[in-house]
Design a protein around this motif. Structure first.
Motif, short mmCIF file in Angstrom:
data_model
loop_
_atom_site.label_atom_id
_atom_site.label_comp_id
_atom_site.label_asym_id
_atom_site.label_seq_id
_atom_site.Cartn_x
_atom_site.Cartn_y
_atom_site.Cartn_z
N PRO A 162 0.82 -1.22 0.00
CA PRO A 162 0.00 0.00 0.00
C PRO A 162 0.85 1.26 0.00
O PRO A 162 2.04 1.23 0.33
N ASP A 163 0.24 2.39 -0.35
CA ASP A 163 0.93 3.67 -0.24
C ASP A 163 1.18 3.96 1.23
O ASP A 163 0.40 3.55 2.11
N TYR A 164 2.25 4.72 1.50
CA TYR A 164 2.60 5.02 2.89
C TYR A 164 1.45 5.70 3.63
O TYR A 164 1.30 5.55 4.86
N SER A 165 0.61 6.45 2.90
CA SER A 165 -0.47 7.19 3.53
C SER A 165 -1.45 6.27 4.26
O SER A 165 -2.19 6.72 5.15
N GLU A 166 -1.45 4.98 3.89
CA GLU A 166 -2.36 4.03 4.51
C GLU A 166 -1.83 3.45 5.82
O GLU A 166 -2.57 2.78 6.54
N SER A 167 -0.55 3.68 6.13
CA SER A 167 0.02 3.10 7.35
C SER A 167 0.77 4.10 8.21
O SER A 167 1.18 3.78 9.32
N ILE A 168 0.94 5.33 7.74
CA ILE A 168 1.75 6.31 8.47
C ILE A 168 1.13 6.66 9.82
O ILE A 168 1.84 6.88 10.82
N SER A 169 -0.20 6.70 9.90
CA SER A 169 -0.85 6.98 11.19
C SER A 169 -0.59 5.86 12.18
O SER A 169 -0.40 6.11 13.38
N ASP A 170 -0.56 4.62 11.68
CA ASP A 170 -0.27 3.49 12.55
C ASP A 170 1.17 3.55 13.07
O ASP A 170 1.44 3.21 14.22
N LEU A 171 2.08 3.98 12.20
CA LEU A 171 3.47 4.16 12.64
C LEU A 171 3.53 5.20 13.76
O LEU A 171 4.16 4.97 14.80
N GLY A 172 2.89 6.34 13.56
CA GLY A 172 2.91 7.38 14.57
C GLY A 172 2.31 6.91 15.89
O GLY A 172 2.87 7.18 16.97
#
Length: 342
Positions: free
Chosen positions: A242-252
């Protein structure tokens, strides 16, 4: 009177200046660099001028270098090098460029990651007490060599992407009591030589909070010692890419949770994006840096790109930040941005 005024100004500047440890780490893991240079690869700055790779990285905001170290590596172009001597030489070179240094102990003769955590050939057949000594002695030897060269690593990893442990089978997560002992022997050897170095434990899939909680709950339960929680974050390798935009919130969210739950500092020690999508990788790097910088209490230490200079034309690796023309792509400009800027 003038002399006193100058002294007061100097003291005020010294108090106001950030310490090394307070500066956000913007890093590059460049373990391939000696091989690239040895095989004749040439690096060019954004204007097309041939330059030392370190100069180009520094000009793009990089202030930290991460180096892996293997026990008895081969001389294979892609899967060799990274011996103690080469690691020390690279660390010294990084320090001369004014860079901070992270050392990454794989405890293997080659790549260690969730798919492979093979013990060094020289350690095969050793019983568990001997393996504990192997880890301590090897770690101490490398750390001592760095010290003798005048290098004090700011961070040192015990194991690389140890989601299922390290030094199989004895250090697998199926046997946490043993894994914790192996980790602690590495920790003790590091601190014996360099008490100021922060010890990092590192897992992949930094967006996976459930796995991080399970792993570090076990680390806490079995008494594993460490200072920093390190993460890899590669959207490209996630299921479905997936694009990073789909997991960046989970990383944060995971960064914040790890810092709060275990009262530890956190760091993204590996990140990368597709070399042919430099704008997307640029955007991703800015987002990752901001997530780390936003961790409360100043516990987010920095972000390190894995092999940004490892151009696909040389490495066949698609997640560098270097173009076919030997120059850095736009992605690298993300490290130049001040994190308060939009």
């Amino acid at each position: 009177m003038a002399g006193m005024k100058k002294l007061l100004i100097a003291l005020m500047m010294a108090v106001a200046a950030p310490t090394h440890a307070e500066v956000f780490a913007k890093g590059a893991d460049i373990g391939w660099l000696p091989q690239m240079e040895a095989t004749g690869y040439k690096f060019y700055d954004s204007d097309g001028k041939e330059e030392d790779c370190f100069r180009i990285l520094k000009d793009h905001g990089i202030n930290t270098i991460r180096l892996r170290t293997w026990v008895h590596p081969s001389n294979d172009r892609a899967s060799g090098h990274n011996s103690k001597d080469e690691t020390v030489a690279m660390a010294l070179r990084a320090q001369r460029w004014g860079m901070r240094v992270m050392i990454d102990f794989h405890y293997s003769d080659s790549w260690a990651d969730p798919q492979q955590q093979r013990k060094p050939a020289a350690w095969e057949g050793h019983d568990f007490p001997q393996l504990l000594d192997d880890v301590y002695n090897y770690t101490h030897e490398v750390m001592q060599a760095l010290k003798q060269a005048g290098v004090t690593p700011e961070w040192v990893q015990v194991g690389n992407e140890t989601r299922t442990g390290m030094i199989y089978p004895e250090g697998h997560t199926d046997n946490w009591p043993q894994l914790a002992q192996l980790i602690n022997r590495g920790y003790d050897a590091i601190k014996a030589v360099s008490p100021s170095s922060k010890v990092v434990l590192h897992l992949d899939r930094g967006n996976d909070n459930a796995w991080f909680r399970t792993w570090f709950d076990n680390a806490q339960k079995y008494g594993a010692k460490y200072d920093v929680i390190g993460m890899s974050y590669y959207p490209f390798w996630l299921d479905g890419r997936p694009d990073y935009s789909e997991s960046i919130s989970d990383l944060g969210a995971n960064l914040n949770d790890m810092a709060a739950r275990y009262d530890k500092e956190v760091m993204v020690v590996e990140v990368g994006g597709v070399d042919t999508e430099p704008q997307n990788t640029y955007d991703m790097l800015l987002a990752v840096q901001r997530k780390v910088a936003d961790v409360p209490g100043g516990k987010g230490l920095g972000v390190i790109y894995w092999e940004p200079q490892g151009a696909r034309s040389w490495s066949h690796y698609e997640l560098s930040a270097w173009g076919a023309d030997g120059r850095p792509t736009k992605a690298m400009e993300a490290f130049r941005v001040k994190l308060g800027d939009k």
